[in-house]
Design a protein around this motif. Structure first.
Motif, PDB file in Angstrom:
ATOM      1  N   LYS A   1     -12.371 -10.844   5.235  1.00  0.00           N
ATOM      2  CA  LYS A   1     -11.202 -10.849   6.324  1.00  0.00           C
ATOM      3  C   LYS A   1      -9.863 -10.442   5.603  1.00  0.00           C
ATOM      4  CE  LYS A   1     -12.921 -14.250   9.711  1.00  0.00           C
ATOM      5  NZ  LYS A   1     -12.755 -15.518  10.342  1.00  0.00           N
ATOM      6  N   LEU A   2      -9.516 -10.843   4.601  1.00  0.00           N
ATOM      7  CA  LEU A   2      -8.228 -10.302   3.899  1.00  0.00           C
ATOM      8  C   LEU A   2      -8.466  -8.900   3.330  1.00  0.00           C
ATOM      9  CD1 LEU A   2      -7.428 -13.637   2.388  1.00  0.00           C
ATOM     10  CD2 LEU A   2      -6.204 -12.823   4.338  1.00  0.00           C
ATOM     11  N   GLY A   3      -9.401  -8.374   3.425  1.00  0.00           N
ATOM     12  CA  GLY A   3      -9.652  -6.927   3.056  1.00  0.00           C
ATOM     13  C   GLY A   3      -9.006  -6.546   1.676  1.00  0.00           C
ATOM     14  N   LEU A   4      -9.382  -7.455   0.916  1.00  0.00           N
ATOM     15  CA  LEU A   4      -9.093  -7.560  -0.498  1.00  0.00           C
ATOM     16  C   LEU A   4      -9.963  -6.552  -1.427  1.00  0.00           C
ATOM     17  CD1 LEU A   4      -8.336 -11.380  -1.236  1.00  0.00           C
ATOM     18  CD2 LEU A   4      -6.909  -9.612  -0.930  1.00  0.00           C
ATOM     19  N   SER A   5      -9.571  -5.958  -2.460  1.00  0.00           N
ATOM     20  CA  SER A   5     -10.224  -5.332  -3.445  1.00  0.00           C
ATOM     21  C   SER A   5      -9.467  -5.331  -4.754  1.00  0.00           C
ATOM     22  CB  SER A   5     -10.080  -3.936  -2.850  1.00  0.00           C
ATOM     23  OG  SER A   5      -8.990  -3.262  -2.560  1.00  0.00           O
ATOM     24  N   ALA A   6     -10.254  -4.813  -5.804  1.00  0.00           N
ATOM     25  CA  ALA A   6      -9.783  -4.984  -7.056  1.00  0.00           C
ATOM     26  C   ALA A   6      -8.439  -4.269  -7.099  1.00  0.00           C
ATOM     27  CB  ALA A   6     -10.449  -4.333  -8.139  1.00  0.00           C
ATOM     28  N   GLY A   7      -7.513  -5.105  -7.831  1.00  0.00           N
ATOM     29  CA  GLY A   7      -5.926  -4.695  -7.835  1.00  0.00           C
ATOM     30  C   GLY A   7      -5.074  -5.097  -6.889  1.00  0.00           C
ATOM     31  N   ASP A   8      -5.308  -5.748  -5.711  1.00  0.00           N
ATOM     32  CA  ASP A   8      -4.655  -6.510  -4.855  1.00  0.00           C
ATOM     33  C   ASP A   8      -4.209  -7.541  -5.688  1.00  0.00           C
ATOM     34  OD1 ASP A   8      -5.153  -4.652  -2.932  1.00  0.00           O
ATOM     35  OD2 ASP A   8      -6.511  -5.632  -2.123  1.00  0.00           O
ATOM     36  N   ARG A   9      -3.088  -8.184  -4.839  1.00  0.00           N
ATOM     37  CA  ARG A   9      -2.506  -9.607  -5.191  1.00  0.00           C
ATOM     38  C   ARG A   9      -2.866 -10.577  -3.934  1.00  0.00           C
ATOM     39  NH1 ARG A   9       3.150  -9.205  -5.226  1.00  0.00           N
ATOM     40  NH2 ARG A   9       3.312 -11.157  -6.638  1.00  0.00           N
ATOM     41  N   LEU A  10      -3.089 -11.661  -4.494  1.00  0.00           N
ATOM     42  CA  LEU A  10      -3.460 -12.910  -3.475  1.00  0.00           C
ATOM     43  C   LEU A  10      -2.863 -14.009  -3.702  1.00  0.00           C
ATOM     44  CD1 LEU A  10      -5.060 -14.096  -1.310  1.00  0.00           C
ATOM     45  CD2 LEU A  10      -6.815 -14.781  -2.817  1.00  0.00           C
ATOM     46  N   LEU A  11      -2.149 -14.616  -2.797  1.00  0.00           N
ATOM     47  CA  LEU A  11      -1.483 -16.119  -3.064  1.00  0.00           C
ATOM     48  C   LEU A  11      -2.442 -16.991  -2.403  1.00  0.00           C
ATOM     49  CD1 LEU A  11       0.772 -18.132  -3.454  1.00  0.00           C
ATOM     50  CD2 LEU A  11       1.833 -17.356  -1.607  1.00  0.00           C
ATOM     51  N   ASP A  12      -3.014 -18.148  -2.882  1.00  0.00           N
ATOM     52  CA  ASP A  12      -3.824 -19.055  -2.294  1.00  0.00           C
ATOM     53  C   ASP A  12      -3.137 -20.470  -2.418  1.00  0.00           C
ATOM     54  OD1 ASP A  12      -6.154 -20.315  -1.188  1.00  0.00           O
ATOM     55  OD2 ASP A  12      -6.687 -20.734  -3.047  1.00  0.00           O
ATOM     56  N   ILE A  13      -2.538 -20.607  -1.140  1.00  0.00           N
ATOM     57  CA  ILE A  13      -1.595 -22.033  -1.045  1.00  0.00           C
ATOM     58  C   ILE A  13      -2.631 -23.222  -0.659  1.00  0.00           C
ATOM     59  CG2 ILE A  13       0.655 -20.943  -0.742  1.00  0.00           C
ATOM     60  CD1 ILE A  13       0.117 -21.312   2.212  1.00  0.00           C
ATOM     61  N   GLY A  14      -2.451 -24.366  -1.349  1.00  0.00           N
ATOM     62  CA  GLY A  14      -3.377 -25.539  -1.389  1.00  0.00           C
ATOM     63  C   GLY A  14      -4.561 -25.226  -1.930  1.00  0.00           C
ATOM     64  N   CYS A  15      -4.458 -24.701  -3.061  1.00  0.00           N
ATOM     65  CA  CYS A  15      -5.902 -23.919  -3.781  1.00  0.00           C
ATOM     66  C   CYS A  15      -6.928 -24.873  -4.197  1.00  0.00           C
ATOM     67  CB  CYS A  15      -5.489 -23.219  -4.814  1.00  0.00           C
ATOM     68  SG  CYS A  15      -4.733 -23.951  -6.196  1.00  0.00           S
ATOM     69  N   GLY A  16      -6.803 -26.372  -4.180  1.00  0.00           N
ATOM     70  CA  GLY A  16      -7.790 -27.239  -4.645  1.00  0.00           C
ATOM     71  C   GLY A  16      -7.953 -26.957  -6.007  1.00  0.00           C
ATOM     72  N   TRP A  17      -9.226 -27.019  -6.212  1.00  0.00           N
ATOM     73  CA  TRP A  17      -9.829 -26.997  -7.586  1.00  0.00           C
ATOM     74  C   TRP A  17      -9.859 -25.262  -7.899  1.00  0.00           C
ATOM     75  CZ3 TRP A  17     -11.166 -31.078  -4.734  1.00  0.00           C
ATOM     76  CH2 TRP A  17     -10.933 -32.006  -4.947  1.00  0.00           C
ATOM     77  N   GLY A  18      -9.466 -24.271  -7.093  1.00  0.00           N
ATOM     78  CA  GLY A  18      -9.456 -23.003  -7.379  1.00  0.00           C
ATOM     79  C   GLY A  18     -10.591 -22.269  -7.236  1.00  0.00           C
ATOM     80  N   GLY A  19     -11.616 -22.694  -6.020  1.00  0.00           N
ATOM     81  CA  GLY A  19     -12.496 -21.917  -5.474  1.00  0.00           C
ATOM     82  C   GLY A  19     -12.172 -20.526  -5.294  1.00  0.00           C
ATOM     83  N   MET A  20     -11.522 -20.440  -4.314  1.00  0.00           N
ATOM     84  CA  MET A  20     -10.816 -19.266  -3.765  1.00  0.00           C
ATOM     85  C   MET A  20     -10.343 -18.240  -4.909  1.00  0.00           C
ATOM     86  SD  MET A  20     -11.159 -17.233  -1.222  1.00  0.00           S
ATOM     87  CE  MET A  20     -10.527 -15.445  -1.198  1.00  0.00           C
ATOM     88  N   VAL A  21      -9.727 -18.779  -5.809  1.00  0.00           N
ATOM     89  CA  VAL A  21      -8.710 -18.260  -6.997  1.00  0.00           C
ATOM     90  C   VAL A  21      -9.935 -17.543  -7.775  1.00  0.00           C
ATOM     91  CG1 VAL A  21      -7.420 -18.443  -8.981  1.00  0.00           C
ATOM     92  CG2 VAL A  21      -6.866 -19.740  -6.889  1.00  0.00           C
ATOM     93  N   ARG A  22     -10.961 -18.344  -8.090  1.00  0.00           N
ATOM     94  CA  ARG A  22     -12.127 -17.712  -8.875  1.00  0.00           C
ATOM     95  C   ARG A  22     -12.906 -16.748  -8.483  1.00  0.00           C
ATOM     96  NH1 ARG A  22     -12.579 -23.121  -9.212  1.00  0.00           N
ATOM     97  NH2 ARG A  22     -14.786 -23.238  -8.942  1.00  0.00           N
TER      98      ARG A  22
END
Length: 419
Positions: A186-207
């Motif tokens: 949904k965020l249309g992400l691809s390699a090289g993009d920058r993402l901020l994940d707020i309230g990231c918990g244990w980092g599932g979305m980060v990983r």
């Protein structure tokens, strides 16, 4: 009056379960599938001095009320049965007799269990509601229980937010992986993009994003979560792309992100702080950047505080409102809303999966955090599952963008992700 007499005086209609008390009295059918056993005067005092879910929780968590017919890690079936009970105010004569039976001692609130937080009005020492200090304390109480406990309850994904089930028979892990896939797409992400994940918990979305070449900054107010997440990033060789910062999201100064994901944070923000919250997100995005806001909501748009049990034992200072309010506040902050969807039934399935994990690892969980805390979690998750099934709460994902001053955002005309 016996304890059974007291119960009969406040319950309207036949009881669908059996209640047995320490005085030898009983109410409800003897062959009921489920039974509550009130084991002491203290248990009755909990029920009498805090009618409703708070008194029941106090008696249950302390062991002054025992349950037969369900596992304490998943009392869903009992709660579903109890949901049909209707209560009434006893006539004056019965109320006087009830008070005489209980006496001053029975009408004096016993000390609450150690798992219980102070009531809202007494939390002033922890700062103004939703101040940095008070929010940090609320998050600490809930998320810094024990990483090992969460590993057993949440499973390998260490994801404490609603999953997205591709089909009803999918496993919890498959559904959590699919949720991250859905957010990423949904965020249309691809390699090289920058993402901020707020309230990231244990980092599932980060990983998840870092594995796909995205540079990710995750922030959490929980020190335990941040330490666990940073270790997981290092073990997967993702530390050059992913960072998990022990920080309030409001302290993030970086800007120009291609996307912001907020998965399970808005419930902690406070409805009055929505303008500042969505303004913060807007200011962190580049023109054309996207926000995916994933949060629990009400089926109406009124501001609603959580019930006493949830507020004292699970989410201190939590507030919920409807998806309409979420959309309105995002728009008022200058974001253009593109899409929203309700994953209510998915959360019921997610909670059922967590309860199964708690039941499977019950002895280990009790050894890790104590039986009282383990009971709190079983009660909370099973009750929440019932709430989602009954449409008392929902889960909405709202997708929005920071449209440029000229009205352009460079996004496709139609949805670009697979549901």
């Amino acid at each position: 009056m016996s304890i059974a007499d007291i119960i009969d005086s406040v319950v309207e209609g036949p009881l669908p379960l059996r209640v047995e008390a320490y005085d030898g009295s009983a109410a409800g059918p003897a062959d009921a599938d489920y039974r509550l056993r009130i084991t002491s005067e203290r248990g009755v005092s909990y029920l009498a001095t805090a009618p409703g879910d708070l008194g029941m929780a106090r008696a249950y968590v302390t062991g002054e009320m025992e349950v037969d017919g369900v596992h304490p890690g998943d009392p869903y079936a009992l709660l579903a049965t109890m949901a049909g009970i209707r209560y009434r105010r006893p006539p004056r004569e019965q109320a006087v007799e009830l008070a005489r039976t209980l006496g001053p001692r029975g009408l004096t609130p016993p000390p609450p269990p150690p798992q219980e937080a102070l009531p809202r009005w007494r939390r002033v020492a922890e700062g103004v509601r939703h101040s940095l200090t008070r929010d940090a304390d609320a998050i600490h109480r809930h998320y810094d229980v024990s990483n090992r406990f969460y590993e057993m309850v949440l499973g390998p994904s260490m994801t404490y937010t609603c999953a997205a089930y591709p089909q009803r028979d999918a496993t919890l892990e498959e559904a959590q992986e699919n949720k991250y896939r859905l957010v990423f797409d949904k965020l249309g992400l691809s390699a090289g993009d920058r993402l901020l994940d707020i309230g990231c918990g244990w980092g599932g979305m980060v990983r998840y994003a870092a594995r796909r070449g995205v540079s990710v900054l995750g922030v959490t107010l929980s020190r335990e979560q941040a330490q666990w997440g940073q270790k997981a990033l290092a073990e997967e060789g993702l530390a050059d792309l992913g960072e998990i910062r022990h920080s309030d999201y409001r302290d993030v100064t970086e800007t120009g992100f291609d996307a912001v994901s907020s998965i399970g944070l808005t419930e902690h923000v406070g409805v009055r702080r929505y303008p500042a919250y969505f303004g913060f997100v807007r200011d962190r995005l580049r023109d054309g950047g996207l926000l995916l806001n994933h949060c629990i909501t009400r089926p109406h748009n009124g501001r609603t505080e959580t019930g006493a049990f949830i507020d004292r034992y699970v989410f201190p200072d939590g507030e919920l409102t409807g998806s309409g309010r979420i959309v309105t506040e995002a728009q008022d902050a200058g974001l253009e809303v593109l899409h929203e969807e309700n994953l209510r039934e998915h959360y019921a399935l997610t909670l059922a999966g967590w309860c199964r994990n708690l039941v499977e690892h019950w002895d280990e969980c009790v050894a890790e955090v104590g039986e009282g805390t383990a009971r709190v979690w079983g009660l909370y998750m099973a009750g929440s599952r019932l709430g989602f099934e009954r449409n008392e709460v929902q889960l909405h994902q709202v997708l929005a963008t920071r449209t440029g001053a000229d009205g352009t955002h460079g996004l496709p005309l139609r949805p670009w992700w697979n549901a």
